[in-house]
Motif scaffolding. Structure first.
Motif, PDB file in Angstrom:
ATOM      1  N   GLN A 105       2.516   2.416 -12.875  1.00 27.02           N
ATOM      2  CA  GLN A 105       1.477   1.402 -12.701  1.00 27.02           C
ATOM      3  C   GLN A 105       2.004   0.335 -11.753  1.00 27.02           C
ATOM      4  OE1 GLN A 105       0.275  -1.960 -15.530  1.00 27.02           O
ATOM      5  NE2 GLN A 105      -1.388  -0.490 -15.879  1.00 27.02           N
ATOM      6  N   GLN A 106       1.192   0.004 -10.742  1.00 26.33           N
ATOM      7  CA  GLN A 106       1.525  -1.053  -9.798  1.00 26.33           C
ATOM      8  C   GLN A 106       0.617  -2.249 -10.074  1.00 26.33           C
ATOM      9  OE1 GLN A 106       0.368  -0.370  -5.734  1.00 26.33           O
ATOM     10  NE2 GLN A 106       1.949  -1.710  -4.895  1.00 26.33           N
ATOM     11  N   ASN A 114      -3.108   2.581 -11.478  1.00 23.71           N
ATOM     12  CA  ASN A 114      -2.429   3.625 -12.231  1.00 23.71           C
ATOM     13  C   ASN A 114      -2.328   4.852 -11.321  1.00 23.71           C
ATOM     14  OD1 ASN A 114      -2.571   1.846 -14.369  1.00 23.71           O
ATOM     15  ND2 ASN A 114      -4.237   2.915 -15.410  1.00 23.71           N
ATOM     16  N   PHE A 115      -1.133   5.392 -11.152  1.00 24.08           N
ATOM     17  CA  PHE A 115      -0.942   6.445 -10.164  1.00 24.08           C
ATOM     18  C   PHE A 115       0.094   7.465 -10.606  1.00 24.08           C
ATOM     19  CE2 PHE A 115       2.328   3.350  -9.279  1.00 24.08           C
ATOM     20  CZ  PHE A 115       3.437   4.113  -8.953  1.00 24.08           C
ATOM     21  N   THR A 116       0.061   8.611  -9.939  1.00 24.12           N
ATOM     22  CA  THR A 116       1.115   9.609 -10.064  1.00 24.12           C
ATOM     23  C   THR A 116       1.648   9.901  -8.673  1.00 24.12           C
ATOM     24  OG1 THR A 116       0.151  10.642 -12.032  1.00 24.12           O
ATOM     25  CG2 THR A 116       1.698  11.972 -10.748  1.00 24.12           C
ATOM     26  N   ALA A 117       2.958   9.801  -8.517  1.00 21.03           N
ATOM     27  CA  ALA A 117       3.601  10.108  -7.239  1.00 21.03           C
ATOM     28  C   ALA A 117       4.204  11.505  -7.320  1.00 21.03           C
ATOM     29  CB  ALA A 117       4.688   9.084  -6.933  1.00 21.03           C
ATOM     30  N   ILE A 118       3.839  12.353  -6.365  1.00 18.42           N
ATOM     31  CA  ILE A 118       4.419  13.687  -6.278  1.00 18.42           C
ATOM     32  C   ILE A 118       5.615  13.597  -5.343  1.00 18.42           C
ATOM     33  CG2 ILE A 118       3.983  16.109  -5.795  1.00 18.42           C
ATOM     34  CD1 ILE A 118       2.212  14.862  -7.999  1.00 18.42           C
ATOM     35  N   TYR A 137       4.683  -7.835  -5.790  1.00 17.09           N
ATOM     36  CA  TYR A 137       4.077  -6.835  -6.660  1.00 17.09           C
ATOM     37  C   TYR A 137       5.142  -6.240  -7.571  1.00 17.09           C
ATOM     38  CZ  TYR A 137       5.633  -2.975  -3.520  1.00 17.09           C
ATOM     39  OH  TYR A 137       6.362  -2.088  -2.761  1.00 17.09           O
ATOM     40  N   GLU A 138       4.680  -5.657  -8.665  1.00 14.24           N
ATOM     41  CA  GLU A 138       5.554  -5.056  -9.671  1.00 14.24           C
ATOM     42  C   GLU A 138       5.123  -3.609  -9.896  1.00 14.24           C
ATOM     43  OE1 GLU A 138       6.166  -8.461 -12.920  1.00 14.24           O
ATOM     44  OE2 GLU A 138       4.084  -8.201 -12.288  1.00 14.24           O
ATOM     45  N   THR A 139       6.085  -2.778 -10.235  1.00 13.53           N
ATOM     46  CA  THR A 139       5.797  -1.385 -10.553  1.00 13.53           C
ATOM     47  C   THR A 139       6.675  -0.940 -11.714  1.00 13.53           C
ATOM     48  OG1 THR A 139       5.295  -0.907  -8.229  1.00 13.53           O
ATOM     49  CG2 THR A 139       5.671   0.970  -9.670  1.00 13.53           C
ATOM     50  N   ASP A 140       6.057  -0.295 -12.688  1.00 14.52           N
ATOM     51  CA  ASP A 140       6.790   0.381 -13.756  1.00 14.52           C
ATOM     52  C   ASP A 140       6.493   1.864 -13.623  1.00 14.52           C
ATOM     53  OD1 ASP A 140       7.734  -1.998 -14.939  1.00 14.52           O
ATOM     54  OD2 ASP A 140       5.843  -2.245 -16.016  1.00 14.52           O
ATOM     55  N   SER A 141       7.523   2.703 -13.694  1.00 17.37           N
ATOM     56  CA  SER A 141       7.289   4.138 -13.555  1.00 17.37           C
ATOM     57  C   SER A 141       8.151   4.928 -14.532  1.00 17.37           C
ATOM     58  CB  SER A 141       7.558   4.597 -12.120  1.00 17.37           C
ATOM     59  OG  SER A 141       8.915   4.410 -11.776  1.00 17.37           O
ATOM     60  N   ASN A 179       0.852  -1.186   0.000  1.00 13.48           N
ATOM     61  CA  ASN A 179       0.000   0.000   0.000  1.00 13.48           C
ATOM     62  C   ASN A 179       0.890   1.239   0.000  1.00 13.48           C
ATOM     63  OD1 ASN A 179      -1.774   2.081   0.454  1.00 13.48           O
ATOM     64  ND2 ASN A 179      -2.837   1.104   2.161  1.00 13.48           N
ATOM     65  N   PHE A 180       0.990   1.905  -1.150  1.00 11.41           N
ATOM     66  CA  PHE A 180       1.903   3.044  -1.278  1.00 11.41           C
ATOM     67  C   PHE A 180       1.546   4.201  -0.356  1.00 11.41           C
ATOM     68  CE2 PHE A 180       3.434   1.942  -5.850  1.00 11.41           C
ATOM     69  CZ  PHE A 180       4.257   0.970  -5.310  1.00 11.41           C
ATOM     70  N   ALA A 181       0.306   4.266   0.109  1.00 13.20           N
ATOM     71  CA  ALA A 181      -0.055   5.319   1.056  1.00 13.20           C
ATOM     72  C   ALA A 181       0.784   5.211   2.321  1.00 13.20           C
ATOM     73  CB  ALA A 181      -1.541   5.238   1.400  1.00 13.20           C
ATOM     74  N   ASN A 182       1.196   3.994   2.661  1.00  9.66           N
ATOM     75  CA  ASN A 182       2.034   3.790   3.842  1.00  9.66           C
ATOM     76  C   ASN A 182       3.478   4.220   3.623  1.00  9.66           C
ATOM     77  OD1 ASN A 182      -0.087   2.678   5.392  1.00  9.66           O
ATOM     78  ND2 ASN A 182       0.233   0.663   4.467  1.00  9.66           N
ATOM     79  N   HIS A 183       3.859   4.484   2.375  1.00 10.11           N
ATOM     80  CA  HIS A 183       5.225   4.917   2.076  1.00 10.11           C
ATOM     81  C   HIS A 183       5.405   6.423   2.313  1.00 10.11           C
ATOM     82  CE1 HIS A 183       6.294   1.268  -0.697  1.00 10.11           C
ATOM     83  NE2 HIS A 183       5.471   0.929   0.269  1.00 10.11           N
ATOM     84  N   ILE A 184       4.296   7.160   2.318  1.00 11.45           N
ATOM     85  CA  ILE A 184       4.380   8.607   2.511  1.00 11.45           C
ATOM     86  C   ILE A 184       4.906   8.899   3.917  1.00 11.45           C
ATOM     87  CG2 ILE A 184       3.063  10.756   2.610  1.00 11.45           C
ATOM     88  CD1 ILE A 184       1.096   9.477   0.620  1.00 11.45           C
TER      89      ILE A 184
END
Length: 215
Positions: A137-138, A116-120, A147-151, A87-92
């Motif tokens: 995209q995660q 599909n996301f944008t990280a600021i 899990y995999e992520t391409d950015s 959960n990328f929200a936990n990375h903030i």
């Protein structure tokens, strides 16, 4: 070959102009609406897919590739570690650059969850914080505990990630991040150094939060 390189260069410049059409603020957040960020995400994704198919990070393209693996062991069951970590929200607040996540689309297909996301992000360049938007995209595979992520972000920096979770028994979990960076030859060292450092800081922050019961 020269025609291909010229064509790809033109496409890169067009993508860069499109993705910088909105002014960038001197603060951590951005003035764009979620709809505007979603449009930028789509432009970045379309360009990324075209570029990846048409060429590879070889010297004649002025690009380079580097791979790194980093691991950490967390004193918690794999199910909990996977849920929190993916959960990328936990990375903030734990990722040194990450300030905000904007999710454009979230769906599940054949057991895999796609986001599909944008990280600021706020990245230090020569000691000066620079706001950056990373479009990605995660793909979360709960059955396989990975899990995999391409950015993609300007100036044409690509990161591929595969994060694997391993049950060590006795309520312990090993998390291994397989990271692959692609960037221009003048930026690859900076990209790898800062990318790896940020991921290691995130690993340590998540480990502390999970083991303390905060997450």
């Amino acid at each position: 070959m020269k025609q291909l390189v010229r064509f790809l260069t033109a496409q890169l410049l067009a993508a860069a102009l499109l993705l910088t059409a909105f002014p960038g603020p001197a603060r951590a957040d951005t003035p764009e609406t979620d709809a505007q960020l979603a449009a930028e995400w789509q432009a970045a994704w379309d360009f990324y897919r075209f570029y990846e198919v048409a060429t590879a990070p070889l010297p004649y393209t002025g690009r380079s590739r580097a791979e790194r693996d980093i691991s950490i062991e967390i004193n918690a069951p794999i199910e909990h570690v996977f849920e929190v970590y993916s959960n990328f929200a936990n990375h903030i607040g734990r990722h040194s650059f990450l300030k905000r996540i904007v999710t454009h689309k979230d769906w599940t297909e054949a057991g895999t969850r796609y986001l599909n996301f944008t990280a600021i992000e706020e990245i230090p360049v020569a000691g000066v914080p620079v706001t950056s938007k990373t479009h990605g995209q995660q793909r979360i595979h709960p059955d396989g505990f990975y899990y995999e992520t391409d950015s993609w972000s300007l100036p044409n920096i690509v990161t591929h990630q595969k994060i694997v979770f391993e049950d060590l028994g006795n309520g312990r979990t090993r998390v291994t991040e397989h990271l692959l960076f692609e960037a221009g030859i003048l930026l690859i060292d900076f990209t790898v150094e800062n990318g790896v450092a940020a991921h290691q800081e995130t690993q340590a922050g998540l480990k502390e939060a999970i083991e303390s019961g905060e997450l």
